[in-house]
Design a protein around this motif. Structure first.
Motif, PDB file in Angstrom:
ATOM      1  N   PRO A 129       0.816  -1.237   0.000  1.00 46.42           N
ATOM      2  CA  PRO A 129       0.000   0.000   0.000  1.00 46.42           C
ATOM      3  C   PRO A 129       0.838   1.269   0.000  1.00 46.42           C
ATOM      4  CG  PRO A 129      -0.875  -1.578   1.573  1.00 46.42           C
ATOM      5  CD  PRO A 129       0.439  -2.123   1.118  1.00 46.42           C
ATOM      6  N   ILE A 130       1.998   1.233   0.668  1.00 47.86           N
ATOM      7  CA  ILE A 130       2.855   2.420   0.702  1.00 47.86           C
ATOM      8  C   ILE A 130       3.369   2.732  -0.697  1.00 47.86           C
ATOM      9  CG2 ILE A 130       4.984   3.400   1.644  1.00 47.86           C
ATOM     10  CD1 ILE A 130       4.536   1.611   4.108  1.00 47.86           C
ATOM     11  N   PHE A 131       3.862   1.700  -1.390  1.00 48.27           N
ATOM     12  CA  PHE A 131       4.323   1.891  -2.763  1.00 48.27           C
ATOM     13  C   PHE A 131       3.190   2.392  -3.652  1.00 48.27           C
ATOM     14  CE2 PHE A 131       7.643  -1.682  -2.082  1.00 48.27           C
ATOM     15  CZ  PHE A 131       8.590  -0.759  -1.654  1.00 48.27           C
ATOM     16  N   VAL A 132       1.991   1.843  -3.451  1.00 51.05           N
ATOM     17  CA  VAL A 132       0.845   2.201  -4.301  1.00 51.05           C
ATOM     18  C   VAL A 132       0.385   3.632  -4.023  1.00 51.05           C
ATOM     19  CG1 VAL A 132      -1.567   1.694  -4.815  1.00 51.05           C
ATOM     20  CG2 VAL A 132       0.072  -0.169  -4.629  1.00 51.05           C
ATOM     21  N   VAL A 133       0.378   4.047  -2.760  1.00 45.41           N
ATOM     22  CA  VAL A 133      -0.012   5.423  -2.429  1.00 45.41           C
ATOM     23  C   VAL A 133       0.905   6.415  -3.139  1.00 45.41           C
ATOM     24  CG1 VAL A 133      -0.088   7.150  -0.599  1.00 45.41           C
ATOM     25  CG2 VAL A 133      -1.101   4.916  -0.220  1.00 45.41           C
ATOM     26  N   VAL A 134       2.213   6.176  -3.045  1.00 48.10           N
ATOM     27  CA  VAL A 134       3.184   7.072  -3.684  1.00 48.10           C
ATOM     28  C   VAL A 134       3.037   7.027  -5.199  1.00 48.10           C
ATOM     29  CG1 VAL A 134       5.630   7.557  -4.026  1.00 48.10           C
ATOM     30  CG2 VAL A 134       4.804   6.871  -1.766  1.00 48.10           C
ATOM     31  N   GLY A 135       2.970   5.818  -5.761  1.00 49.36           N
ATOM     32  CA  GLY A 135       2.854   5.680  -7.208  1.00 49.36           C
ATOM     33  C   GLY A 135       1.545   6.222  -7.742  1.00 49.36           C
ATOM     34  N   GLY A 136       0.455   5.994  -7.006  1.00 48.23           N
ATOM     35  CA  GLY A 136      -0.838   6.511  -7.441  1.00 48.23           C
ATOM     36  C   GLY A 136      -0.866   8.030  -7.486  1.00 48.23           C
ATOM     37  N   LEU A 150     -12.820   0.189  -9.944  1.00 48.63           N
ATOM     38  CA  LEU A 150     -13.909   0.979  -9.374  1.00 48.63           C
ATOM     39  C   LEU A 150     -13.459   2.027  -8.367  1.00 48.63           C
ATOM     40  CD1 LEU A 150     -16.447  -1.928  -8.693  1.00 48.63           C
ATOM     41  CD2 LEU A 150     -16.470  -0.330 -10.617  1.00 48.63           C
ATOM     42  N   ALA A 151     -12.263   1.873  -7.806  1.00 44.32           N
ATOM     43  CA  ALA A 151     -11.835   2.773  -6.730  1.00 44.32           C
ATOM     44  C   ALA A 151     -10.360   3.105  -6.872  1.00 44.32           C
ATOM     45  CB  ALA A 151     -12.109   2.128  -5.365  1.00 44.32           C
ATOM     46  N   GLN A 152      -9.911   4.122  -6.131  1.00 42.46           N
ATOM     47  CA  GLN A 152      -8.518   4.531  -6.164  1.00 42.46           C
ATOM     48  C   GLN A 152      -7.614   3.386  -5.705  1.00 42.46           C
ATOM     49  OE1 GLN A 152      -9.695   8.351  -3.901  1.00 42.46           O
ATOM     50  NE2 GLN A 152      -7.722   8.863  -4.799  1.00 42.46           N
ATOM     51  N   VAL A 153      -6.476   3.266  -6.384  1.00 42.98           N
ATOM     52  CA  VAL A 153      -5.591   2.137  -6.107  1.00 42.98           C
ATOM     53  C   VAL A 153      -5.072   2.158  -4.681  1.00 42.98           C
ATOM     54  CG1 VAL A 153      -4.865   1.685  -8.478  1.00 42.98           C
ATOM     55  CG2 VAL A 153      -3.669   3.434  -7.135  1.00 42.98           C
ATOM     56  N   ALA A 154      -4.831   3.344  -4.122  1.00 40.18           N
ATOM     57  CA  ALA A 154      -4.310   3.437  -2.757  1.00 40.18           C
ATOM     58  C   ALA A 154      -5.297   2.844  -1.761  1.00 40.18           C
ATOM     59  CB  ALA A 154      -4.007   4.890  -2.405  1.00 40.18           C
ATOM     60  N   LEU A 155      -6.591   3.122  -1.968  1.00 43.35           N
ATOM     61  CA  LEU A 155      -7.607   2.623  -1.049  1.00 43.35           C
ATOM     62  C   LEU A 155      -7.773   1.113  -1.197  1.00 43.35           C
ATOM     63  CD1 LEU A 155     -10.318   5.418  -1.399  1.00 43.35           C
ATOM     64  CD2 LEU A 155      -8.341   5.304   0.133  1.00 43.35           C
ATOM     65  N   ARG A 214      -4.627   0.106 -13.327  1.00 41.50           N
ATOM     66  CA  ARG A 214      -5.590   1.185 -13.049  1.00 41.50           C
ATOM     67  C   ARG A 214      -5.534   2.261 -14.137  1.00 41.50           C
ATOM     68  NH1 ARG A 214     -10.311   3.162 -10.725  1.00 41.50           N
ATOM     69  NH2 ARG A 214     -10.045   5.361 -10.257  1.00 41.50           N
ATOM     70  N   PHE A 215      -4.326   2.583 -14.596  1.00 39.11           N
ATOM     71  CA  PHE A 215      -4.155   3.607 -15.628  1.00 39.11           C
ATOM     72  C   PHE A 215      -4.923   3.256 -16.897  1.00 39.11           C
ATOM     73  CE2 PHE A 215      -1.911   5.286 -19.359  1.00 39.11           C
ATOM     74  CZ  PHE A 215      -1.889   6.642 -19.064  1.00 39.11           C
ATOM     75  N   VAL A 216      -4.938   1.966 -17.256  1.00 35.77           N
ATOM     76  CA  VAL A 216      -5.599   1.544 -18.499  1.00 35.77           C
ATOM     77  C   VAL A 216      -7.080   1.271 -18.286  1.00 35.77           C
ATOM     78  CG1 VAL A 216      -5.655  -0.184 -20.339  1.00 35.77           C
ATOM     79  CG2 VAL A 216      -3.451   0.589 -19.425  1.00 35.77           C
ATOM     80  N   VAL A 217      -7.438   0.607 -17.173  1.00 35.67           N
ATOM     81  CA  VAL A 217      -8.806   0.121 -17.020  1.00 35.67           C
ATOM     82  C   VAL A 217      -9.815   1.268 -16.899  1.00 35.67           C
ATOM     83  CG1 VAL A 217      -8.953  -0.057 -14.481  1.00 35.67           C
ATOM     84  CG2 VAL A 217     -10.144  -1.737 -15.932  1.00 35.67           C
ATOM     85  N   VAL A 218      -9.384   2.444 -16.461  1.00 36.61           N
ATOM     86  CA  VAL A 218     -10.320   3.579 -16.409  1.00 36.61           C
ATOM     87  C   VAL A 218     -10.605   4.114 -17.805  1.00 36.61           C
ATOM     88  CG1 VAL A 218      -9.673   4.241 -14.066  1.00 36.61           C
ATOM     89  CG2 VAL A 218      -8.440   5.232 -16.010  1.00 36.61           C
ATOM     90  N   VAL A 232       1.881  10.025  -7.841  1.00 35.53           N
ATOM     91  CA  VAL A 232       2.841  10.527  -8.833  1.00 35.53           C
ATOM     92  C   VAL A 232       2.362  10.282 -10.255  1.00 35.53           C
ATOM     93  CG1 VAL A 232       5.176  10.261  -9.747  1.00 35.53           C
ATOM     94  CG2 VAL A 232       4.804  10.308  -7.267  1.00 35.53           C
ATOM     95  N   PHE A 233       1.877   9.072 -10.529  1.00 33.43           N
ATOM     96  CA  PHE A 233       1.576   8.688 -11.913  1.00 33.43           C
ATOM     97  C   PHE A 233       0.094   8.818 -12.284  1.00 33.43           C
ATOM     98  CE2 PHE A 233       5.422   6.222 -10.777  1.00 33.43           C
ATOM     99  CZ  PHE A 233       6.277   6.711 -11.746  1.00 33.43           C
ATOM    100  N   LEU A 234      -0.801   8.674 -11.308  1.00 33.91           N
ATOM    101  CA  LEU A 234      -2.233   8.740 -11.612  1.00 33.91           C
ATOM    102  C   LEU A 234      -2.888  10.012 -11.111  1.00 33.91           C
ATOM    103  CD1 LEU A 234      -3.236   5.056 -10.693  1.00 33.91           C
ATOM    104  CD2 LEU A 234      -2.620   5.962 -12.943  1.00 33.91           C
ATOM    105  N   ARG A 235      -2.123  10.804 -10.350  1.00 31.45           N
ATOM    106  CA  ARG A 235      -2.642  12.026  -9.752  1.00 31.45           C
ATOM    107  C   ARG A 235      -3.844  11.742  -8.852  1.00 31.45           C
ATOM    108  NH1 ARG A 235       1.679  13.362 -10.870  1.00 31.45           N
ATOM    109  NH2 ARG A 235       2.363  15.120 -12.159  1.00 31.45           N
ATOM    110  N   GLU A 236      -3.831  10.575  -8.203  1.00 32.27           N
ATOM    111  CA  GLU A 236      -4.886  10.218  -7.259  1.00 32.27           C
ATOM    112  C   GLU A 236      -4.445  10.633  -5.853  1.00 32.27           C
ATOM    113  OE1 GLU A 236      -6.875   6.298  -9.431  1.00 32.27           O
ATOM    114  OE2 GLU A 236      -5.777   6.080  -7.555  1.00 32.27           O
TER     115      GLU A 236
END
Length: 299
Positions: free
Chosen positions: A101-108, A239-244, A168-172, A110-114
């Motif tokens: 989750p820590i990696f995903v929060v940071v990556g989300g 359906l939801a933000q990757v961090a969550l 997540r970047f593609v599926v949306v 930086v790269f997804l602007r979530e």
């Protein structure tokens, strides 16, 4: 169906998967490369089947590449995961998967602007801490020694987080089923990269000749459970933000504990949970933290 319910179902699947993985690597095929290759063959077949059933849709080339690459990262992540549980006690390995989750929060971000709210960020931190405490059998600072299994676990976690963000970047931008199909095909190809090494080709062939019907059935059921978990987890990601999604996935050690207790009662020769008062107290505290974190995220 709510995304949080989808995440919980996926973690039940992955928890069952953990126990069967441990059984396979310890009792049947003590070779991380061979297990990765076998899993990848089945995964590739399922991915092709999904795409065939939905008419093999053609996606934009760039998005197709990202989905295949996302899946390949998961295929590659499985290898260090198997290596880690083969050389070290799972109780020393599993806790450090809570860094996903820590990696995903940071990556989300930086790269997804979530971005997440302050309450949701607090929930992510609380779940991560609770999941870590629930994963350890006994807390001691020796857990943090720089063992090879620690680096393997962190590498696997980083690859998983990157895959989640790419998907997540593609599926949306695309429909779910084509995205999942190409992703699973990519996972198959990623794991099969190990066939480039003569040692793994030889070992895979030797193990394939020794596989019994019962072992083949166990392995196939294990992969079916894993792919079901992948479906529910990635549906939640759509359906939801990757961090969550990644943070709520931290409830997995809770389900691992439940499975462990049940198996300790019915199959004590296979699994035996530590039920000392000090251990139970730590686990109750950890469970409380996890559900507090879920409440903060979902409220």
């Amino acid at each position: 169906m709510s995304w949080i319910v989808l995440v919980l179902i996926s973690r039940v699947c992955f928890s069952a998967n953990n126990f069967i993985d441990r059984f396979l690597i310890e009792k049947k095929i003590n070779n991380a490369g061979v297990l990765t290759i076998f899993a990848s063959v089945l995964g590739l077949a399922i991915g092709v089947l999904i795409l065939t059933l939905i008419g093999f849709p053609i996606l934009p080339l760039g998005q197709t590449f990202l989905l295949l690459f996302s899946g390949a990262l998961i295929g590659l992540a499985i290898f260090p995961y198997y290596q880690a549980i083969a050389i070290d006690d799972p109780s020393r390995v599993v806790p450090f998967f809570q860094v996903v989750p820590i990696f995903v929060v940071v990556g989300g971000y930086v790269f997804l602007r979530e971005s997440v709210s302050l309450a949701q960020l607090a929930g992510i931190c609380v779940i991560t801490l609770g999941a870590f405490l629930l994963s350890v059998k006994k807390f001691n600072f020796g857990l943090f020694k720089l063992r090879r299994s620690l680096w393997l676990t962190l590498l696997s976690s980083l690859l998983m987080a990157a895959s989640i963000i790419l998907f997540r970047f593609v599926v949306v931008r695309q429909e779910f089923w084509p995205s999942l199909g190409y992703d699973i095909v990519g996972e198959g190809f990623g794991g099969l990269l190990l066939l480039l090494f003569a040692r793994y080709r030889r070992q895979s062939w030797q193990e394939l000749k020794k596989i019994s019907l019962n072992l083949g059935l166990i392995f196939s059921v294990n992969q079916a459970i894993y792919l079901a978990g992948r479906f529910f987890a990635y549906r939640a990601i759509s359906l939801a933000q990757v961090a969550l999604v990644a943070a709520v996935g931290g409830v997995q050690p809770f389900f691992v504990l439940i499975f462990g207790i049940v198996l300790s009662v019915w199959f004590p020769s296979v699994v035996k949970e530590d039920i000392r008062h000090s251990t139970i107290a730590l686990k109750i505290l950890a469970i409380g933290l996890i559900f507090t974190g879920v409440w903060l995220i979902y409220s």
